[in-house]
Structure formats: C-alpha cells, structure tokens
Design an enzyme around this catalytic site. Sequence first.
Site, PDB file in Angstrom:
ATOM      1  N   ASP A   1      -4.356   2.491  -4.835  1.00 58.77           N
ATOM      2  CA  ASP A   1      -2.903   2.477  -4.654  1.00 58.77           C
ATOM      3  C   ASP A   1      -2.464   1.206  -3.926  1.00 58.77           C
ATOM      4  OD1 ASP A   1      -4.138   3.142  -2.290  1.00 58.77           O
ATOM      5  OD2 ASP A   1      -2.566   4.522  -1.628  1.00 58.77           O
TER       6      ASP A   1
ATOM      7  N   ASP B   1       0.868  -1.179   0.000  1.00 53.65           N
ATOM      8  CA  ASP B   1       0.000   0.000   0.000  1.00 53.65           C
ATOM      9  C   ASP B   1       0.906   1.230   0.000  1.00 53.65           C
ATOM     10  OD1 ASP B   1      -2.981   0.883   0.494  1.00 53.65           O
ATOM     11  OD2 ASP B   1      -1.713   2.193   1.727  1.00 53.65           O
TER      12      ASP B   1
END
Length: 551
Positions: free
Chosen positions: A446, A403
């Site tokens: 993301d 992440d």
Amino acid sequence: MKRFRHKLYFKVAAAIALSAAIVAVLSSYFFYFDELARNEQDSREHVHQLSRTVEKTASIAVYVQDSVLASEIIDGLAINDLVSEVELISEPGFSVFSGEGSLVGKEGVSTLLLYHPFSESEVIGELKILPNEAFIARNAKDAAVNQAQMLALLTVVTAILVSFIVHKTLTSPLNRITNKFEEIKPGETCHITVPRFHQQDEIGSLVKGINALVSSLNQSIDSERNLREKTEILEKKFRLIFEQASAGICLIDSENLLVTANPAFHRIIFKSHSIADAIGLCLTDWFYNKQQLESFLTDIRQSHHLDTVALDLKMKTLAGSPDCWVHCLFSKVLDGESQSSLMIEVLMYDVTERTEREINTRFEADHDGLTHLKNRRAGRRSLMDLFERAKANSKIAVIMNIDLDNFKTINDDYGHEMGDLVLIEVGRRMMSVFRNDDLCVRWGGDEFIVGCYFDSSHFETRSLPAIEKLAAELREALNKQIKLNGELSIKIGGSIGIAIYPQHGDDLESVLSAADSAMYKSKQEGRNQYSIFNSELTDGSSTCSKSHPKA
C-alpha cells in the site's frame, strides 16, 4: 624412347607428372599450416558459438539469481572437450564457476556480456569461458597432418588418373582424327566419324562442324525457339506469384510514386485510403513521419552500401479504424528496359498484431498488474531519469511517499479482494491529480511514490505553494469515500512525506529516504496529512519542517 618422346600423349603425361609433384609438395606444405590455423580458429569459434547458444538462458539465470539454473548452464558447457573452465558472474556478487576458482585475470578467457532480458542496453552479468588450448592445439595438429597427407596422396592419384583420362579422351582421339585427315584426298568426299564418347565435347564439335554446318545452324534456331517458350512460361509463373502473394509488393520511382503493385498491397493500403487503384500515388503519404521516410528513401538511392533495408512503420488509417503497423523491406532495383532508372521495390507485411503484442508486453513488464501504475523497477528507472533532467536544467524534482492509513484493517475485515479494489481506486485517483508527465509508481503493498518535475530552482520561494497545493489535492482525493461492492463504502486516507531533489539529497536513495522520514512524521502526528522533510535541524534526526493535518 626417342620415338615416343615427341608424341603428344607422352608430353602431356610428363607435364602432368611434373606438375603434380610440384603441386603435391607445395600444397601439402602450405595446406598444413593453413589447416592448422583454420582448425584452431574453428575450435575457438565453436567455443564462442557454445556461449551464444546459452546467452538468453544465462541472462535469465543472472537476472533471477538462480544458482541451480546457472550450474546447469555451466555444467553443460564444461562437458565439452573444447572448454576447460566456465564462470557465470553478475554485479551484485552472484558467481558460479566450474573450475577451481574464478577466471578473472586469467589469459585467453572468452567473455560474453549478458544483457537484461527486458532491456538490451543494460549489462547484468558476464559469461566467461576458458578454452582448452591443449586439446584444441592437439586436435588441430592431428587434423592438419591428416589433411596434408590426404592432399598429397590425392594429388598423386589425381595426376595418374588425369594422365590416363587425358590419353583416352584427348590424345588418342586426336591422333585418330589426324590420321583420318591425312587420308583425305582433294576432291573426295570423306565423312569423319565422331569418336566414341565425344559426341558432346570439343572433339565432337570439331567433327560435327566440318560435317554438318547447316545442321548446326538449324539446331541453334530450334534452341532459340525452345528458350523463348520457356521464358514465356516462366513469365506467367512469376506473374501468378506476384498477383497471388500474401505480402504486398510494389515498385516506386525516384519521386516515390507507385509504378506497379499487387492486390495484396492494395488490400493493405485500403486501410489508409478508400481507393480503387494506388498506381501513380505517393507511397509516403500513407505513413506518419512522412518527411523522415522521404529522407530515408533518398539515403537509400544515394548510398552504395544500403541495398536492402527493413523498417516497421505506422500507417495512417481511416477515421474510427484501429492502428495499423506494417513491416516494409526496401530494395534497390534497376529498370529492366533502360537499366539506368533506379527504382525501389517494397515488400510489405501487416504486423499490427505482433506490434500490439510487443507494446502490451512492454507495458506489462513496466507496470503494476493491479493498478496499472509503473512498478518499482520501472519507477526507479524513471525517477532516476527525472533527476537527470532536473540536474541538466538546474531545476528541482519533488518526491512524494504515500502510505495508505489503516489499509491492513481493510484486508482483515473485508478480504484481500476488497483491498485490491481499494488499491485500484487509489491508483485512479492519483492519476487524476497529477499531470501526464508526472510519475506515479506503486512502490509495493500500500506504498506509492510520486515524482514531479518543477520548472524552478528554489522550492522555498516559488515552488513551495504549488507543492503544498498538489499535496493537499492528493490528500483530499485519498480522503474521499470509496464505494465497494453493493452498499459498502469505506473511507481511507494517506500519510504523505515530501522531499525535494537536490535540496534533500543528491541521489535517488537519499531523497527517497528523506521522503520516507517525512511520511513517518505524518504518521506520528495523526496520519492523513502531508509533511515536508527538513534537513536543517541540528539533532541529527530526520524530521519535517511542516505538518499539515486535515482541515
């Protein structure tokens, strides 16, 4: 009556009448039941055809879970009198039906399996149709009765008409010819006139044969000459078609050597070899997987069931030339002269453009349009395959959940366009760190997932250093400056959570959950680091055994 019963026309008429009566009774009886069964079968096949016409649309409706589209499909089917009820269902619980309830468990229901729009082997739902048996039976019975009645009536009318025609065209002319024969006296020349309307049939042939044997022979010679001329004209036309055809056409012998080929075939083969004439060369030399193609051609020659087979094949091309795909149709033919030598006719079409479109379509369906990494759907499928491979070989598979740190601020400060550039660069860096057989997936936003196969069964003793080294390389790659448009450059890192199959879970969901917990541990301990999941702690919470901040 006694005088006429020995006449030919009376015997023929009586025989036709008796035969017609028997045929009318038997045919009407058997035709009724046959027509009844056939009409019922046609109605059920029509119901099946209705389901096939909406198969693709129904698959899309189930795939996207669109109840409006599903209702339109069901209403369109249910409006047909042959259909009683319709139901469209899928595994997640999506169900739309036209009747009072579900068709599951009802008798006589026709079920059509619906396949995934992009995977013909994956079943995603069912289309169930309950035929209107009462309507089908009633229509079939009415149609069978009408057909049987019409058949009986047609048989009677036909018998009467045939009797009349036979008398006019056969018995009456034969009677006149017989009378003429009786009038002929030995030594006299007598010309028998052909009866009217019988110049071209057997009666006319009989009379003409007696009167003009030589004339008939001359006519046969003329007919043979005309036939030869027509054959030559047809041969020229077929040769023109062969030479001007847009498809490549060739014949190969038992050794796969070219016997003949048209110009279109030479144009296609010129992409593989710069040759002026391909006759006498081996066809299989121009394709990849030469041995498999040779084996396939041998199977065609030896099999009695493979007469015509179509294949898409990739041709070898000259250095620097793009790939070339051709669609080939192989058909067995016999040599026209010996009728014993088996040859194979090959029709070849250049389908490079179509094949490239199919490859691009499959790539777009399985990859993220921005980063060109695998998308979530294709990535999940590939990760499950990776776990199956590890399970079959008693090895381990490593999952990394990545992440990006503070990615939201990039979108807020510089805009989503700059954010997209960052995601593209992150995807490129991930691909540079991992091997070609590792799986890099954009899981969403993301968040990224990486799957790696390790040829080891104990990650603590053998694979742990390699896993940590790989995670450190990934962290270092993500931590480097990213140059955007102009002089602008930013620095972004990533929090990495690592889980191992089967140590941290026996299925994909449990391992992903473990990697997600490890990733959040990295977030809590300062971001821009990697952590390995630890399931041996007794507090029941998902924590990590190691946290490795940036040095």
